[in-house]
Scaffold this motif. Sequence first.
Motif, short mmCIF file in Angstrom:
data_model
loop_
_atom_site.label_atom_id
_atom_site.label_comp_id
_atom_site.label_asym_id
_atom_site.label_seq_id
_atom_site.Cartn_x
_atom_site.Cartn_y
_atom_site.Cartn_z
N VAL A 12 27.54 -32.04 8.40
CA VAL A 12 27.19 -30.71 9.47
C VAL A 12 26.56 -31.34 11.08
N PHE A 13 26.51 -31.50 11.95
CA PHE A 13 25.37 -31.79 13.12
C PHE A 13 25.94 -30.75 13.81
N GLY A 14 24.28 -29.43 13.58
CA GLY A 14 23.77 -28.30 14.56
C GLY A 14 25.85 -27.52 13.79
N ARG A 15 26.54 -27.68 14.70
CA ARG A 15 27.19 -26.70 13.96
C ARG A 15 28.38 -26.63 13.59
N PHE A 16 28.41 -27.96 14.59
CA PHE A 16 29.78 -29.03 14.35
C PHE A 16 30.03 -29.97 12.86
N ARG A 17 31.00 -29.62 12.32
CA ARG A 17 31.24 -30.25 10.77
C ARG A 17 32.09 -31.09 11.30
N ALA A 18 31.00 -32.26 10.65
CA ALA A 18 32.01 -33.63 11.45
C ALA A 18 32.54 -34.21 10.02
N LEU A 19 32.56 -33.92 8.96
CA LEU A 19 33.53 -33.68 7.42
C LEU A 19 33.41 -32.44 6.35
N PRO A 37 42.33 -40.31 15.41
CA PRO A 37 41.93 -40.15 16.36
C PRO A 37 39.93 -40.54 16.05
N ASN A 38 39.83 -40.45 17.44
CA ASN A 38 38.27 -40.91 17.81
C ASN A 38 37.43 -39.17 17.55
N GLY A 39 36.52 -39.64 16.35
CA GLY A 39 35.81 -38.42 16.48
C GLY A 39 36.07 -37.80 15.06
N ALA A 40 37.32 -38.32 14.73
CA ALA A 40 38.19 -37.76 13.36
C ALA A 40 36.89 -37.98 12.25
N GLY A 41 35.98 -38.72 12.11
CA GLY A 41 34.55 -39.10 10.99
C GLY A 41 34.41 -39.76 10.54
N LYS A 42 35.18 -41.44 10.38
CA LYS A 42 35.53 -42.02 9.44
C LYS A 42 33.85 -43.14 9.07
N THR A 43 33.07 -43.19 10.61
CA THR A 43 32.21 -43.41 10.58
C THR A 43 31.02 -42.61 10.04
N THR A 44 31.57 -41.37 10.12
CA THR A 44 29.69 -40.55 9.33
C THR A 44 30.64 -40.67 7.92
N LEU A 45 32.23 -40.51 7.57
CA LEU A 45 31.64 -40.83 6.21
C LEU A 45 30.80 -42.04 5.65
N PHE A 85 28.85 -53.09 9.74
CA PHE A 85 28.73 -51.86 11.40
C PHE A 85 30.28 -51.82 12.25
N GLN A 86 30.16 -50.49 13.05
CA GLN A 86 30.84 -50.94 14.32
C GLN A 86 30.45 -52.08 15.23
N LYS A 87 29.46 -51.93 15.31
CA LYS A 87 29.09 -53.22 16.23
C LYS A 87 28.44 -54.52 15.18
N ASP A 161 33.55 -51.48 9.37
CA ASP A 161 34.02 -50.54 9.89
C ASP A 161 34.32 -51.05 11.62
N GLU A 162 35.88 -51.16 11.96
CA GLU A 162 36.61 -51.23 13.31
C GLU A 162 36.17 -52.98 13.19
N PRO A 163 36.40 -53.83 12.36
CA PRO A 163 36.44 -55.82 11.84
C PRO A 163 37.38 -56.40 13.07
N GLU A 193 40.42 -48.85 11.12
CA GLU A 193 40.70 -49.66 11.68
C GLU A 193 41.52 -48.42 12.61
N HIS A 194 41.11 -49.32 14.40
CA HIS A 194 42.45 -48.66 15.05
C HIS A 194 43.90 -49.10 15.59
N ASP A 195 43.57 -50.75 14.88
CA ASP A 195 44.15 -51.70 15.33
C ASP A 195 45.92 -51.42 13.36
N1 LIG Z 1 24.23 -37.82 14.27
C1 LIG Z 1 25.13 -36.96 14.79
N2 LIG Z 1 25.05 -36.08 15.67
C2 LIG Z 1 25.59 -35.17 15.89
N3 LIG Z 1 27.14 -35.60 16.56
C3 LIG Z 1 27.00 -36.83 15.25
C4 LIG Z 1 26.21 -37.44 15.03
N4 LIG Z 1 27.20 -38.40 14.21
C5 LIG Z 1 28.79 -38.36 14.62
N5 LIG Z 1 28.55 -37.00 15.59
C6 LIG Z 1 29.74 -36.41 15.56
O1 LIG Z 1 30.59 -36.17 14.70
C7 LIG Z 1 32.28 -36.60 14.87
C8 LIG Z 1 32.03 -37.51 14.27
O2 LIG Z 1 31.47 -39.06 14.28
P1 LIG Z 1 32.26 -40.33 13.74
O3 LIG Z 1 31.55 -41.31 14.55
O4 LIG Z 1 32.37 -40.34 12.44
O5 LIG Z 1 33.36 -40.50 14.28
P2 LIG Z 1 35.23 -41.66 13.81
O6 LIG Z 1 36.02 -40.99 13.30
O7 LIG Z 1 34.29 -43.29 13.68
O8 LIG Z 1 35.15 -42.15 15.37
P3 LIG Z 1 35.67 -43.17 16.12
O9 LIG Z 1 36.91 -44.22 16.08
O10 LIG Z 1 35.71 -42.89 18.13
O11 LIG Z 1 35.01 -44.65 16.17
C9 LIG Z 1 31.83 -37.27 16.91
O12 LIG Z 1 32.21 -36.03 17.23
C10 LIG Z 1 30.62 -37.75 16.82
O13 LIG Z 1 30.37 -37.49 17.75
#
Ligand SMILES: Nc1ncnc2c1ncn2[C@@H]1O[C@H](COP(=O)(O)OP(=O)(O)OP(=O)(O)O)[C@@H](O)[C@H]1O
Length: 236
Positions: A12-19, A37-45, A85-87, A161-163, A193-195
């Motif tokens: 949870v980031f603030g009020r947002f549930r990333a996973l 999709p972008n923002g799905a939570g992949k990198t967070t995982l 890492f992604q970058k 992450d996105e090799p 990956e997105h590809d």
């Molecule tokens: N440190 C953080 N603080 C607040 N919100 C965050 C933080 N890290 C990620 N988020 C939010 O959590 C959500 C998931 O992000 P994440 O980077 O896991 O997505 P992703 O699936 O890897 O997307 P992409 O395909 O664009 O890389 C996004 O809405 C992002 O803005």
Amino acid sequence: MSALVVENLSVVFGRFRALDALSLAVDAGEVRAVIGPNGAGKTTLLDVISGITKPRSGRVMFGDTLDLTRRSETEIARAGVRRKFQKPSVFPALTVRENLDIGCGTAMVPRLRAARIAEVLAETGLDPREDALAGSLAHGEKQWLEIGMVLASDPKIILLDEPVAGLSDSETERTAALIHALRRPDRAILVIEHDMVFVEAIADRVTVLHEGRTLYEGGMQGARADARVIEVFLGR
Ligand SMILES: Nc1ncnc2c1ncn2[C@@H]1O[C@H](COP(=O)(O)OP(=O)(O)OP(=O)(O)O)[C@@H](O)[C@H]1O
Ligand SMILES: [Mg+2]
């Protein structure tokens, strides 16, 4: 046998549930792609698995006893869980060989390092570039070097992450071949990956994430035929 088991993970980031109570298990020997999709939570995982982000709840079991959510980044890396890492994050002012030496980690004894670096140079195809500065490499070569740095310590879990982001078709094919060569019965590889052509080429199974939850898990063919996956992701 599961190499990595994610149980009921919420971030949870603030009020947002990333996973959101995410569970998934990756088998030893498996290549699993995490897509969505972008923002799905992949990198967070990956951030949770590698100890960068601590979850609100849930756990990540590596083997029978080690809960990675209770370990530091260093402990997790030492246990054999390594991440790209992604970058790309190679050291530009150091040579390819020096970067791979860093990838070997501090625990490996000096007499094993040279042999290990030679193996990784061969596996990644970077042997002709061993003395080049990492900053002078083409984008694709940088990606392979970073995979090589991950590989140098002989990890049990590889997180990528996105090799192939930004790579040409031929570089992408070469990366797929490299990932095939990294498969081992005692190793699990988790790739974001997105590809989708690349994903189909490398993954045994895919997990489709959407809003921090699993929308689909199974073969790529099944994902392409799944109405919900088409709606939120593949149909776009
Ligand atoms: N440190 C953080 N603080 C607040 N919100 C965050 C933080 N890290 C990620 N988020 C939010 O959590 C959500 C998931 O992000 P994440 O980077 O896991 O997505 P992703 O699936 O890897 O997307 P992409 O395909 O664009 O890389 C996004 O809405 C992002 O803005
Ligand atoms: Mg991401």
